[in-house]
Design a protein around this motif. Structure first.
Motif, mmCIF file in Angstrom:
data_model
loop_
_atom_site.group_PDB
_atom_site.id
_atom_site.type_symbol
_atom_site.label_atom_id
_atom_site.label_comp_id
_atom_site.label_asym_id
_atom_site.label_seq_id
_atom_site.Cartn_x
_atom_site.Cartn_y
_atom_site.Cartn_z
ATOM 1 N N LEU A 216 32.708 37.965 37.837
ATOM 2 C CA LEU A 216 31.511 37.414 37.204
ATOM 3 C C LEU A 216 31.255 35.980 37.641
ATOM 4 N N ASN A 217 32.181 35.395 38.380
ATOM 5 C CA ASN A 217 32.127 33.985 38.729
ATOM 6 C C ASN A 217 31.165 33.749 39.893
ATOM 7 N N LEU A 218 30.068 33.072 39.608
ATOM 8 C CA LEU A 218 29.073 32.795 40.641
ATOM 9 C C LEU A 218 29.437 31.579 41.489
ATOM 10 N N ASP A 219 30.477 30.859 41.086
ATOM 11 C CA ASP A 219 30.840 29.616 41.757
ATOM 12 C C ASP A 219 31.867 29.785 42.870
ATOM 13 N N ASN A 220 32.500 30.956 42.982
ATOM 14 C CA ASN A 220 33.542 31.159 43.985
ATOM 15 C C ASN A 220 33.401 32.537 44.625
ATOM 16 N N PRO A 221 32.701 32.637 45.746
ATOM 17 C CA PRO A 221 32.505 33.941 46.377
ATOM 18 C C PRO A 221 33.673 34.408 47.243
ATOM 19 N N ASP A 222 34.663 33.565 47.473
ATOM 20 C CA ASP A 222 35.799 33.921 48.317
ATOM 21 C C ASP A 222 37.003 34.230 47.443
ATOM 22 N N ARG A 223 37.519 35.457 47.577
ATOM 23 C CA ARG A 223 38.619 35.908 46.722
ATOM 24 C C ARG A 223 39.785 36.404 47.558
ATOM 25 N N GLU A 224 40.974 36.245 47.003
ATOM 26 C CA GLU A 224 42.186 36.801 47.593
ATOM 27 C C GLU A 224 42.686 37.899 46.675
ATOM 28 N N ILE A 225 43.268 38.915 47.253
ATOM 29 C CA ILE A 225 43.861 40.004 46.487
ATOM 30 C C ILE A 225 45.228 40.280 47.082
ATOM 31 N N ARG A 226 46.237 40.271 46.226
ATOM 32 C CA ARG A 226 47.606 40.519 46.653
ATOM 33 C C ARG A 226 47.918 42.004 46.471
ATOM 34 N N LEU A 227 48.272 42.681 47.555
ATOM 35 C CA LEU A 227 48.732 44.068 47.503
ATOM 36 C C LEU A 227 50.240 44.055 47.655
ATOM 37 N N SER A 228 50.924 44.721 46.751
ATOM 38 C CA SER A 228 52.388 44.811 46.817
ATOM 39 C C SER A 228 52.794 46.269 46.678
ATOM 40 N N PHE A 229 53.732 46.697 47.514
ATOM 41 C CA PHE A 229 54.201 48.070 47.487
ATOM 42 C C PHE A 229 55.679 48.104 47.142
ATOM 43 N N LEU A 230 55.991 48.834 46.087
ATOM 44 C CA LEU A 230 57.369 49.027 45.668
ATOM 45 C C LEU A 230 57.742 50.477 45.970
#
Length: 134
Positions: A118-132
């Protein structure tokens, strides 16, 4: 545990961004285990929902009803209503875990893994994928 950071751009509007294909490609060939999807931001969440049939728009509408973009928020820097983005992860958590069987996501027929932003101020996001591994 294997882990990788991926980058996405959400743009300048509220967004439900389907990550399923990227996550499915990442777990391919890894065997059995769990994939954990985590967004290390205080203003975004991860949801497992149906997309493409209106549910993603319904989610944004429901969040708009619960968390209006107005001036009620004490956390008031940034765009109007920015404080609601900091409350949203209490409703849509910043993580989800999905079983992986034989290198494939074990999602239900209509389930997708989505970033909710919902944040209009930050269009760049990181997503951490972790596999166990299981």
């Amino acid at each position: 545990m294997d882990s990788e950071l991926i980058h996405v751009r959400t743009g300048s509007t509220e967004r439900v961004l389907d990550l399923t294909a990227r996550v499915a490609t990442w777990v391919e060939g890894r065997g059995d285990g769990l994939v954990h999807v985590f967004v290390p931001h205080a203003t975004a969440g991860i949801a497992i929902i149906e997309t493409g049939a209106g549910s993603d728009d319904d989610l944004l509408a429901a969040l708009g009803d619960l968390l209006p973009a107005d001036d009620r928020w004490r956390h008031a820097h940034g765009s109007r209503g920015h404080g609601r983005s900091h409350v949203m992860p209490a409703i849509v958590p910043p993580y989800a875990s999905v079983p992986v069987l034989d290198g494939r996501l074990a999602l239900g027929t209509w389930q997708s893994i989505c970033l909710v932003d919902l944040n209009l101020d930050n269009p760049d996001r990181e997503i951490r994928l972790s596999f166990l591994r299981g």
